[in-house]
Design a protein around this motif. Structure first.
Motif, PDB file in Angstrom:
ATOM      1  N   ILE A 207       0.882  -1.065  -0.163  1.00 49.17           N
ATOM      2  CA  ILE A 207       0.040  -0.116  -0.124  1.00 49.17           C
ATOM      3  C   ILE A 207       0.751   1.360  -0.017  1.00 49.17           C
ATOM      4  CG2 ILE A 207      -1.721   1.348   1.339  1.00 49.17           C
ATOM      5  CD1 ILE A 207      -2.736  -1.323   2.279  1.00 49.17           C
ATOM      6  N   ALA A 208       1.866   1.420   0.760  1.00 54.15           N
ATOM      7  CA  ALA A 208       2.921   2.314   1.043  1.00 54.15           C
ATOM      8  C   ALA A 208       3.637   2.697  -0.310  1.00 54.15           C
ATOM      9  CB  ALA A 208       3.811   2.061   2.128  1.00 54.15           C
ATOM     10  N   ALA A 209       3.887   1.673  -1.204  1.00 57.23           N
ATOM     11  CA  ALA A 209       4.472   1.805  -2.306  1.00 57.23           C
ATOM     12  C   ALA A 209       3.805   2.559  -3.325  1.00 57.23           C
ATOM     13  CB  ALA A 209       5.016   0.485  -2.799  1.00 57.23           C
ATOM     14  N   ALA A 210       2.313   2.620  -3.347  1.00 61.75           N
ATOM     15  CA  ALA A 210       1.641   3.339  -4.278  1.00 61.75           C
ATOM     16  C   ALA A 210       1.435   4.731  -3.944  1.00 61.75           C
ATOM     17  CB  ALA A 210       0.273   2.354  -4.157  1.00 61.75           C
ATOM     18  N   VAL A 211       1.739   5.233  -2.565  1.00 62.74           N
ATOM     19  CA  VAL A 211       1.265   6.368  -2.259  1.00 62.74           C
ATOM     20  C   VAL A 211       2.395   7.491  -2.952  1.00 62.74           C
ATOM     21  CG1 VAL A 211       1.475   8.178  -0.166  1.00 62.74           C
ATOM     22  CG2 VAL A 211       0.853   5.597   0.119  1.00 62.74           C
ATOM     23  N   THR A 212       1.952   8.586  -3.443  1.00 59.60           N
ATOM     24  CA  THR A 212       2.672   9.508  -4.212  1.00 59.60           C
ATOM     25  C   THR A 212       3.505  10.304  -3.087  1.00 59.60           C
ATOM     26  OG1 THR A 212       1.073  11.166  -4.184  1.00 59.60           O
ATOM     27  CG2 THR A 212       1.269   9.658  -5.950  1.00 59.60           C
ATOM     28  N   PRO A 213       4.624  11.122  -3.535  1.00 54.89           N
ATOM     29  CA  PRO A 213       5.209  12.240  -2.705  1.00 54.89           C
ATOM     30  C   PRO A 213       4.079  13.072  -2.192  1.00 54.89           C
ATOM     31  CG  PRO A 213       6.646  11.870  -4.662  1.00 54.89           C
ATOM     32  CD  PRO A 213       5.147  11.032  -5.103  1.00 54.89           C
ATOM     33  N   GLU A 214       3.261  13.594  -3.031  1.00 53.53           N
ATOM     34  CA  GLU A 214       2.156  14.503  -2.527  1.00 53.53           C
ATOM     35  C   GLU A 214       1.321  13.661  -1.590  1.00 53.53           C
ATOM     36  OE1 GLU A 214       2.584  13.636  -5.644  1.00 53.53           O
ATOM     37  OE2 GLU A 214       3.778  15.504  -6.296  1.00 53.53           O
ATOM     38  N   GLY A 215       1.054  12.504  -1.528  1.00 54.15           N
ATOM     39  CA  GLY A 215       0.061  11.780  -0.723  1.00 54.15           C
ATOM     40  C   GLY A 215       0.891  11.751   0.701  1.00 54.15           C
ATOM     41  N   TRP A 216       2.269  11.458   0.692  1.00 52.48           N
ATOM     42  CA  TRP A 216       2.989  11.261   1.934  1.00 52.48           C
ATOM     43  C   TRP A 216       2.958  12.653   2.443  1.00 52.48           C
ATOM     44  CZ3 TRP A 216       3.828   7.366   4.327  1.00 52.48           C
ATOM     45  CH2 TRP A 216       4.192   5.779   3.737  1.00 52.48           C
ATOM     46  N   ALA A 217       3.004  13.670   1.735  1.00 50.95           N
ATOM     47  CA  ALA A 217       2.941  15.165   2.388  1.00 50.95           C
ATOM     48  C   ALA A 217       1.844  15.243   3.190  1.00 50.95           C
ATOM     49  CB  ALA A 217       3.445  16.016   1.507  1.00 50.95           C
TER      50      ALA A 217
ATOM     51  N   ILE B 170      -6.149   7.483  13.464  1.00 48.27           N
ATOM     52  CA  ILE B 170      -4.823   7.720  13.064  1.00 48.27           C
ATOM     53  C   ILE B 170      -4.673   7.534  11.449  1.00 48.27           C
ATOM     54  CG2 ILE B 170      -2.490   6.762  13.365  1.00 48.27           C
ATOM     55  CD1 ILE B 170      -3.194   5.870  15.974  1.00 48.27           C
ATOM     56  N   PRO B 171      -4.179   8.765  10.875  1.00 48.03           N
ATOM     57  CA  PRO B 171      -4.127   8.855   9.712  1.00 48.03           C
ATOM     58  C   PRO B 171      -3.418   7.519   9.057  1.00 48.03           C
ATOM     59  CG  PRO B 171      -3.988  11.044  10.648  1.00 48.03           C
ATOM     60  CD  PRO B 171      -3.780   9.934  11.733  1.00 48.03           C
ATOM     61  N   MET B 172      -2.423   7.335   9.501  1.00 46.95           N
ATOM     62  CA  MET B 172      -1.507   6.179   9.085  1.00 46.95           C
ATOM     63  C   MET B 172      -2.245   4.898   8.956  1.00 46.95           C
ATOM     64  SD  MET B 172       1.438   7.227   7.871  1.00 46.95           S
ATOM     65  CE  MET B 172       2.597   5.921   8.094  1.00 46.95           C
ATOM     66  N   ALA B 173      -3.483   4.658   9.685  1.00 48.49           N
ATOM     67  CA  ALA B 173      -4.128   3.620   9.601  1.00 48.49           C
ATOM     68  C   ALA B 173      -4.380   3.020   8.483  1.00 48.49           C
ATOM     69  CB  ALA B 173      -5.254   3.496  10.493  1.00 48.49           C
ATOM     70  N   ARG B 174      -4.745   4.035   7.305  1.00 47.79           N
ATOM     71  CA  ARG B 174      -5.149   3.857   5.957  1.00 47.79           C
ATOM     72  C   ARG B 174      -4.040   2.999   5.198  1.00 47.79           C
ATOM     73  NH1 ARG B 174      -6.637   9.385   6.637  1.00 47.79           N
ATOM     74  NH2 ARG B 174      -4.910  10.144   5.229  1.00 47.79           N
ATOM     75  N   LEU B 175      -2.933   3.041   5.714  1.00 45.66           N
ATOM     76  CA  LEU B 175      -1.760   2.488   4.998  1.00 45.66           C
ATOM     77  C   LEU B 175      -1.372   0.971   5.708  1.00 45.66           C
ATOM     78  CD1 LEU B 175       0.685   5.268   4.362  1.00 45.66           C
ATOM     79  CD2 LEU B 175      -1.209   4.481   3.082  1.00 45.66           C
ATOM     80  N   GLY B 176      -2.172   0.659   6.577  1.00 42.06           N
ATOM     81  CA  GLY B 176      -1.891  -0.830   7.326  1.00 42.06           C
ATOM     82  C   GLY B 176      -2.957  -1.016   8.445  1.00 42.06           C
ATOM     83  N   ALA B 177      -2.402  -0.740   9.519  1.00 50.17           N
ATOM     84  CA  ALA B 177      -3.127  -1.044  10.826  1.00 50.17           C
ATOM     85  C   ALA B 177      -2.594  -0.494  11.910  1.00 50.17           C
ATOM     86  CB  ALA B 177      -3.025  -2.903  10.866  1.00 50.17           C
ATOM     87  N   VAL B 178      -3.148  -0.400  12.958  1.00 47.01           N
ATOM     88  CA  VAL B 178      -2.898   0.043  14.224  1.00 47.01           C
ATOM     89  C   VAL B 178      -3.006  -0.952  15.141  1.00 47.01           C
ATOM     90  CG1 VAL B 178      -3.013   1.885  15.996  1.00 47.01           C
ATOM     91  CG2 VAL B 178      -3.196   2.356  13.712  1.00 47.01           C
TER      92      VAL B 178
END
Length: 116
Positions: free
Chosen positions: A13-23, A99-107
């Motif tokens: 999932i993280a590999a598909a995030v753009t630099p703008e998405g990470w920001a 938690i916003p990062m939960a969208r990229l995996g789990a908490v």
């Protein structure tokens, strides 16, 4: 009661995030931390560098073996944590759900042991 919310990111999932998405995720994460601070439940939070920076120490028979890389090979890696102090497990789950990062995996949410 204290709870540790460990943020686990799925590499696919993280590999598909753009630099703008990470920001955007970074901005959302900082805003969420500030909101938790305003509520008085925030104790600490940290993001971790990538898994390629990890080193693992195993001690067996008094000897330490240090290896590069995370403890286990997995498509999911520990990315950071938020330590909170809330009334109960349900309140901890409410924090974790947002938690916003939960969208990229789990908490993973676990109560912290109190030895006193």
């Amino acid at each position: 009661m204290k709870y540790l919310c460990t943020v686990i990111v799925d590499n696919d999932i993280a590999a598909a995030v753009t630099p703008e998405g990470w920001a955007k995720i970074g901005e959302e994460s900082q805003a969420y931390d500030r909101a938790l601070m305003a509520r008085g439940v925030f104790l600490a939070a940290e993001a971790l560098h990538g898994r390629e920076t990890a080193r693992t120490v195993r001690v067996r028979g008094g000897d330490a073996l240090v290896t590069d890389g995370p403890y286990a090979e997995s498509k999911e890696v520990l990315a950071g944590f938020i330590l909170i102090d809330v009334a109960d497990a349900e309140a901890a789950m409410e924090v974790a759900r947002n938690i916003p990062m939960a969208r990229l995996g789990a908490v993973e949410v676990r109560p912290v042991m109190d030895f006193e």
